[in-house]
Design an enzyme around this catalytic site. Structure first.
Site, PDB file in Angstrom:
ATOM      1  N   SER A  52     -26.771  28.666  17.973  1.00 41.08           N
ATOM      2  CA  SER A  52     -28.174  29.002  18.191  1.00 41.08           C
ATOM      3  C   SER A  52     -28.969  27.797  18.688  1.00 41.08           C
ATOM      4  CB  SER A  52     -28.796  29.516  16.886  1.00 41.08           C
ATOM      5  OG  SER A  52     -28.062  30.601  16.369  1.00 41.08           O
TER       6      SER A  52
HETATM    7  N1  SAH Z   1     -24.964  30.221  12.966  1.00 44.42           N
HETATM    8  C1  SAH Z   1     -24.138  30.026  14.126  1.00 44.42           C
HETATM    9  C2  SAH Z   1     -24.585  30.917  15.263  1.00 44.42           C
HETATM   10  C3  SAH Z   1     -23.508  31.851  15.659  1.00 44.42           C
HETATM   11  S1  SAH Z   1     -23.951  33.141  16.775  1.00 44.42           S
HETATM   12  C4  SAH Z   1     -24.067  28.571  14.510  1.00 44.42           C
HETATM   13  O1  SAH Z   1     -24.784  27.757  13.939  1.00 44.42           O
HETATM   14  O2  SAH Z   1     -23.253  28.245  15.385  1.00 44.42           O
HETATM   15  C5  SAH Z   1     -23.683  34.544  15.772  1.00 44.42           C
HETATM   16  C6  SAH Z   1     -22.301  34.768  15.239  1.00 44.42           C
HETATM   17  O3  SAH Z   1     -22.334  35.980  14.490  1.00 44.42           O
HETATM   18  C7  SAH Z   1     -21.193  34.956  16.270  1.00 44.42           C
HETATM   19  O4  SAH Z   1     -20.217  33.989  16.065  1.00 44.42           O
HETATM   20  C8  SAH Z   1     -20.641  36.357  15.988  1.00 44.42           C
HETATM   21  O5  SAH Z   1     -19.252  36.462  16.137  1.00 44.42           O
HETATM   22  C9  SAH Z   1     -21.047  36.546  14.538  1.00 44.42           C
HETATM   23  N2  SAH Z   1     -21.134  37.918  14.064  1.00 44.42           N
HETATM   24  C10 SAH Z   1     -21.599  39.022  14.700  1.00 44.42           C
HETATM   25  N3  SAH Z   1     -21.528  40.099  13.888  1.00 44.42           N
HETATM   26  C11 SAH Z   1     -21.010  39.659  12.706  1.00 44.42           C
HETATM   27  C12 SAH Z   1     -20.683  40.308  11.466  1.00 44.42           C
HETATM   28  N4  SAH Z   1     -20.867  41.602  11.269  1.00 44.42           N
HETATM   29  N5  SAH Z   1     -20.157  39.539  10.478  1.00 44.42           N
HETATM   30  C13 SAH Z   1     -19.945  38.208  10.650  1.00 44.42           C
HETATM   31  N6  SAH Z   1     -20.228  37.560  11.793  1.00 44.42           N
HETATM   32  C14 SAH Z   1     -20.762  38.271  12.806  1.00 44.42           C
END
Ligand code: SAH
Length: 204
Positions: A52
């Protein structure tokens, strides 16, 4: 990043600012993304997902109002960066990631950053929460949800906070929900654009 993107834009929690100054963000992006690690934007981490934008990570962390010692669930561990920031704020973090390759990479990234001890990375569907470690003092969701997943409200401790982007697939509002005496109160912290939440309570 901390001065221009965070402090100047209204992030005021000194502990959050210090945590984000301390965690080397470049350790959480793939080699190709390193030059962009401190950009004012999300950066690709593979599998169609992103780490993000720094401002969003800061706003979400600040909205949880952590003092240290809390247990926090993160849904969407992605690179593991946000989990590392929460751990630096003194929380014990359970971070759930749907894509197994990313969960494994998040573990490696957290280890490289020396934050593995404070974070348990789970490979699974976080839209159902993670009942085994519930209740949580705070829950942070890093993917846009069509609605608030009921399991997350259930697994939130009384007086705990849930921070979650809710809305359409390509545009959401960042909601900060407080649970008190079983009742929920909601405020909107910002307009935002997160990748879609998938899984049982996410988008198809
Ligand atoms: N907090 C992260 C941002 C990741 S983007 C960071 O600091 O890098 C959002 C993430 O949510 C993605 O990796 C995606 O695969 C995950 N995601 C989407 N739906 C999800 C679910 N139901 N359970 C767990 N992860 C999920």
């Amino acid at each position: 990043m901390v001065e221009r993107q965070l402090r100047r834009r209204g992030i005021f929690d000194e502990r959050v600012l210090a945590a984000m100054e301390e965690i080397p963000r470049e350790l959480f992006v793939p080699e190709a993304g390193r030059p962009y690690a401190y950009d004012d934007a999300p950066v690709s981490i593979g599998n169609g997902q992103t780490i993000s934008q720094p401002y969003m990570t800061a706003l979400m962390a600040q909205s949880l109002e952590l003092q240290g010692g809390e247990k926090v669930l993160e849904v969407g561990a992605g690179s593991g960066y946000h989990a590392a920031v929460l751990a630096a704020l003194g929380a014990r973090v359970v971070a759930v990631e749907l894509i197994p390759e990313l969960a494994e990479q998040a573990r490696l990234n957290l280890e490289a950053a020396g934050r593995a001890a404070g974070v348990r990375v789970i490979s699974g569907d976080g839209s159902l929460g993670f009942p085994e470690e519930a209740p949580y003092d705070g829950i942070s969701v890093a993917a846009g949800a069509p609605d608030i997943p009921p399991a997350l409200v259930e697994q939130l401790r009384d007086s705990g906070r849930l921070v979650i982007p809710v809305g359409a697939r390509d545009e959401q509002e960042l909601q900060v929900i407080t649970k008190r005496g079983g009742k929920l109160s909601t405020r909107v912290a910002a307009a935002c654009r997160f990748v879609p939440l998938r899984g049982g309570m996410g988008w198809r």
